[in-house]
Each structure stands twice: as structure tokens, then as C-alpha cells.
Design a protein around this motif. Structure first.
Motif, mmCIF file in Angstrom:
data_model
loop_
_atom_site.group_PDB
_atom_site.id
_atom_site.type_symbol
_atom_site.label_atom_id
_atom_site.label_comp_id
_atom_site.label_asym_id
_atom_site.label_seq_id
_atom_site.Cartn_x
_atom_site.Cartn_y
_atom_site.Cartn_z
ATOM 1 N N SER A 153 -3.039 9.037 3.824
ATOM 2 C CA SER A 153 -2.297 10.295 3.838
ATOM 3 C C SER A 153 -1.183 10.289 2.804
ATOM 4 O O SER A 153 -0.994 11.267 2.067
ATOM 5 C CB SER A 153 -1.714 10.536 5.238
ATOM 6 O OG SER A 153 -0.898 11.674 5.256
ATOM 7 N N ASN A 154 -0.456 9.172 2.708
ATOM 8 C CA ASN A 154 0.654 9.085 1.757
ATOM 9 C C ASN A 154 0.169 9.118 0.312
ATOM 10 O O ASN A 154 0.753 9.802 -0.534
ATOM 11 C CB ASN A 154 1.458 7.805 2.012
ATOM 12 C CG ASN A 154 2.452 7.952 3.136
ATOM 13 O OD1 ASN A 154 3.571 8.393 2.937
ATOM 14 N ND2 ASN A 154 2.042 7.596 4.339
ATOM 15 N N ARG A 168 -0.836 12.616 -0.810
ATOM 16 C CA ARG A 168 0.324 13.460 -1.076
ATOM 17 C C ARG A 168 0.941 13.130 -2.436
ATOM 18 O O ARG A 168 1.364 14.019 -3.171
ATOM 19 C CB ARG A 168 1.366 13.285 0.036
ATOM 20 C CG ARG A 168 0.958 13.885 1.375
ATOM 21 C CD ARG A 168 1.953 13.472 2.457
ATOM 22 N NE ARG A 168 1.620 14.022 3.748
ATOM 23 C CZ ARG A 168 2.064 15.170 4.228
ATOM 24 N NH1 ARG A 168 2.882 15.912 3.495
ATOM 25 N NH2 ARG A 168 1.715 15.596 5.432
ATOM 26 N N GLN A 191 7.694 12.278 -1.842
ATOM 27 C CA GLN A 191 6.454 11.619 -1.437
ATOM 28 C C GLN A 191 6.560 10.091 -1.563
ATOM 29 O O GLN A 191 6.010 9.355 -0.744
ATOM 30 C CB GLN A 191 5.276 12.143 -2.261
ATOM 31 C CG GLN A 191 5.026 13.631 -2.117
ATOM 32 C CD GLN A 191 4.899 14.085 -0.673
ATOM 33 O OE1 GLN A 191 4.500 13.313 0.207
ATOM 34 N NE2 GLN A 191 5.250 15.345 -0.403
ATOM 35 N N ARG A 232 8.309 8.779 1.440
ATOM 36 C CA ARG A 232 7.370 8.676 2.561
ATOM 37 C C ARG A 232 6.562 7.386 2.446
ATOM 38 O O ARG A 232 6.328 6.697 3.447
ATOM 39 C CB ARG A 232 6.424 9.877 2.584
ATOM 40 C CG ARG A 232 7.058 11.198 3.022
ATOM 41 C CD ARG A 232 6.076 12.348 2.835
ATOM 42 N NE ARG A 232 4.860 12.120 3.585
ATOM 43 C CZ ARG A 232 4.627 12.566 4.820
ATOM 44 N NH1 ARG A 232 5.547 13.280 5.433
ATOM 45 N NH2 ARG A 232 3.486 12.318 5.432
ATOM 46 N N ALA A 233 6.138 7.072 1.225
ATOM 47 C CA ALA A 233 5.359 5.851 1.011
ATOM 48 C C ALA A 233 6.193 4.611 1.321
ATOM 49 O O ALA A 233 5.675 3.626 1.858
ATOM 50 C CB ALA A 233 4.851 5.807 -0.429
ATOM 51 N N CYS A 249 6.097 4.091 4.875
ATOM 52 C CA CYS A 249 4.757 3.634 5.246
ATOM 53 C C CYS A 249 4.626 2.127 5.071
ATOM 54 O O CYS A 249 4.159 1.426 5.968
ATOM 55 C CB CYS A 249 3.707 4.366 4.408
ATOM 56 S SG CYS A 249 2.020 3.732 4.580
#
Length: 360
Positions: free
Chosen positions: A192-193, A196, A211, A214-215, A218
């Protein structure tokens, strides 16, 4: 130290945060003393690129060396995180028995595959000029870089490489991201990451930064999941601290350019092998929890005929835990070293056996 005393010492340290902090810091210092910056004497390929990259400083990897006692050095190429210097913390004593260890840590503020290939070629040439042939040891994303280097770089054909090891190889984007409408088996967090990030508009800096943030979360979560329900030693905690530093200090542009490098990887296939010399591929028993069900690399390596096309003299071994509640995850060399190391050691011993017989 007497084996019966070790559990008591670990419990004492674990119950006293101040002591634990000192021991963790000391562990990091000892590693820094053993692992030192290294620069090849001749960097002709690297300097040829000075006008072809936006910034030499931003795209150059850092190379480190740790002295070993044998004559077969190992070059470590890591995944997205952690740095190579932390990734094989629990394999270091093993590698040192066979030779010195060279670590390639990716730059924080950018990335260039061409620069990486140039630095790797200069390093291998430097080792060759010392009369030695290195083993290339890649993990996850690093395996894709090595595959591209071995297959696509013309100069790689003239370099002397003793063997190649690939642990949990990611050889193409399709190993981590499925076609848009395929959601069989659920959508993985990393998948998902990455989707994006690749969809983000590079001209919109804020979107890319969001983004990449977000990674970062993760990768932090992936490490914490591996650490869950474990008694972490001072070495684990020292590595954890370093990993979090790397994740936090890698800029948005650095992370984004690394993902773009992944996008350039070609799917395994065709008649052209990746490496014709001795090779070892290590597949974790739970690769499918990170790699997607349609992963071309997993499909190829699990098919004996296709695997032989990629590595004519290669062996594929599955890394399996002895505990049903603690299965080996993708690239889990830190938390499942006790299952990786015997396979690595056996392969190295067989790799060097002909040399030993030749000496006798």
C-alpha cells in the motif's frame, strides 16, 4: 562467561533501564571501533559520473570495512533499511572467519543506481587487485541491485566474483506491488505504501514527503513486529536505535529515489542468467507475508527449472524456524539468525572446499 550466569545478567540488565542504556551505547561504540570507513584506492568509475549525477555528495554510498581472518571477503548490500552495517550484526563473526567484510550503506539524501554500480565495481576491482575474489551478499532490495549489476553492467563481466548470496530477494517491483485490480490475499502494508509513493506527483514535494513519512512508519512497524514478544539483547537494542535513526534521517528525496530505483528493476526471466558462478538463495518460510502472491521472483525461484536458468550453479534453501509460533519472516537475519547462519556457513564451507583441497 559461564552459561548459567548469562540469563541472570540479561534479567538484571533488562530490569534496570540505566544499565541497559549504558550497555546498548557500549555495544554501538564497539561496533563503530571494528567497522571503519573505507575508500578504494582507484575510484575511476565513480569520478566518471561526477557530471552525470545531480550531486556526488547526495548519491554516493558510504563504504565501511571490518577486518577478517580469512581470504574470501564479503560485500554486504542491504535492503531499504537497515544499513548494511546493522543488517548482519549476528552474521559478522561468521563472515569474519572467511575474510574481511565490506558494507555499503546507501546515501540519506538521494540515490543513483549508476553511482551505486560504479562504487561497487570500483570496490570489487580494489579487492581483486589484492588477489582476492569477494562474495556478494544481498538482502531484499539489495538483491535487485546486485541482479541489475551482474546482468546489465558490462564491466561486471571483467571483475572476479567468488559467489553470490541472495536473502529474501526482491528482483522487481511486481514482487511487492500487484496489478491495480488484483487484491487476492489482502493488501500488504508495504504494498500500500509503495503504491502511494509511486503515484505521488514528483513535482509536488509535499505529496512525496507525506507518502515517504507513511513509509517511515511502515518500516518502523515492521521492525517492531519482529521484535514483539522477544527478549531483546543489548545488541538488538543498539541495532533498533540505529535503525530508527536511519529511518528518521533519510530525507524524502532519498527515500523517493530509492523507490524509483526499485521501479527500474526488470522481472526475472529469459535465457540470460543472473550469475553463472556459485550462488545461494535463502527464502524465508513466510516470504508470502510481505511479497505479493503473484511475485515473479518467488515463482521463478520455487520452480527448479527456472531457478537453474537464473543461477545455473545455484542452490535454493528455505529458512525454517523450529518453533511453530515464531516463523521466519522476510529478510529476518536479525531475529532469526540461528536459522540463517548454519545455511550460510555450510555454503561458504563448500564454496571454499575446492580451494582448500588445491592447497593440500
Amino acid at each position: 562467561m559461564n552459561a548459567s550466569v548469562i540469563p541472570f545478567v540479561q534479567k538484571t540488565i533488562g530490569n534496570h533501564p540505566a544499565i541497559l542504556g549504558v550497555v546498548t551505547a557500549a555495544t554501538g561504540i564497539l561496533r563503530q571501533m571494528a567497522i571503519k570507513p573505507f575508500t578504494p584506492k582507484n575510484r575511476r568509475r565513480e569520478f566518471k559520473l561526477k557530471d552525470r549525477v545531480a550531486s556526488m555528495h547526495a548519491t554516493r554510498a558510504q563504504i565501511f570495512k571490518e577486518k577478517g581472518s580469512g581470504s574470501t571477503p564479503t560485500i554486504i548490500v542491504g535492503g531499504f533499511v537497515p544499513d548494511a552495517t546493522e543488517l548482519v550484526e549476528f552474521q559478522r563473526p561468521l563472515f569474519r572467519e572467511y575474510g574481511s567484510i565490506y558494507y555499503i550503506n546507501y546515501p540519506r539524501n538521494g540515490f543513483s543506481s549508476a553511482m551505486f554500480f560504479a562504487q561497487l565495481a570500483d570496490l570489487i576491482e580494489d579487492i581483486n587487485l589484492r588477489g582476492k575474489k569477494p562474495v556478494l551478499f544481498g538482502v531484499s532490495f539489495g538483491c535487485g541491485l546486485l541482479a541489475c549489476f551482474l546482468r546489465e553492467c558490462a564491466e561486471a563481466k571483467d571483475l572476479k566474483i567468488r559467489g553470490v548470496v541472495m536473502a529474501s530477494p526482491v528482483l522487481c517491483t511486481e514482487d511487492l506491488i500487484r496489478p491495480e485490480r488484483d487484491k487476492s490475499g489482502g493488501v500488504r502494508m508495504l504494498e500500500s505504501n509503495l503504491k502511494r509513493i509511486l503515484k505521488a506527483n514528483p513535482a509536488g514535494g509535499e505529496e512525496v514527503s507525506r507518502q515517504i513519512d507513511r513509509a517511515r512508519r511502515c518500516f518502523q512497524a515492521l521492525f517492531e513486529a519482529g521484535a514483539e514478544n522477544r527478549r531483546l539483547s543489548s545488541r538488538h537494542l543498539s541495532i533498533r536505535r540505529k535503525i530508527m535513526e536511519v529511518i528518521g534521517s533519510t530525507s524524502s528525496s532519498g527515500g523517493y529515489e530509492r523507490v524509483l530505483a526499485l521501479k527500474q528493476f526488470a522481472q526475472p526471466g529469459g535465457d540470460l542468467p543472473i550469475f553463472t558462478g556459485p550462488a545461494l538463495t535463502l527464502l524465508a518460510e513466510q516470504e508470502d507475508n510481505l511479497l505479493v502472491p503473484t511475485s515473479p521472483t518467488l515463482a521463478a525461484l520455487r520452480d527448479p527449472a527456472k531457478s537453474r536458468q537464473l543461477f545455473p550453479r545455484g542452490k535454493v534453501r528455505q529458512v525454517i524456524s523450529h518453533s511453530p509460533d515464531d516463523a521466519v519472516a522476510h529478510a529476518s537475519l536479525i531475529f532469526h539468525h540461528q536459522y540463517y547462519n548454519p545455511l550460510i556457513e555450510t555454503w561458504y564451507d563448500k564454496l571454499l572446499a575446492p580451494m582448500l583441497f588445491a592447497v593440500v
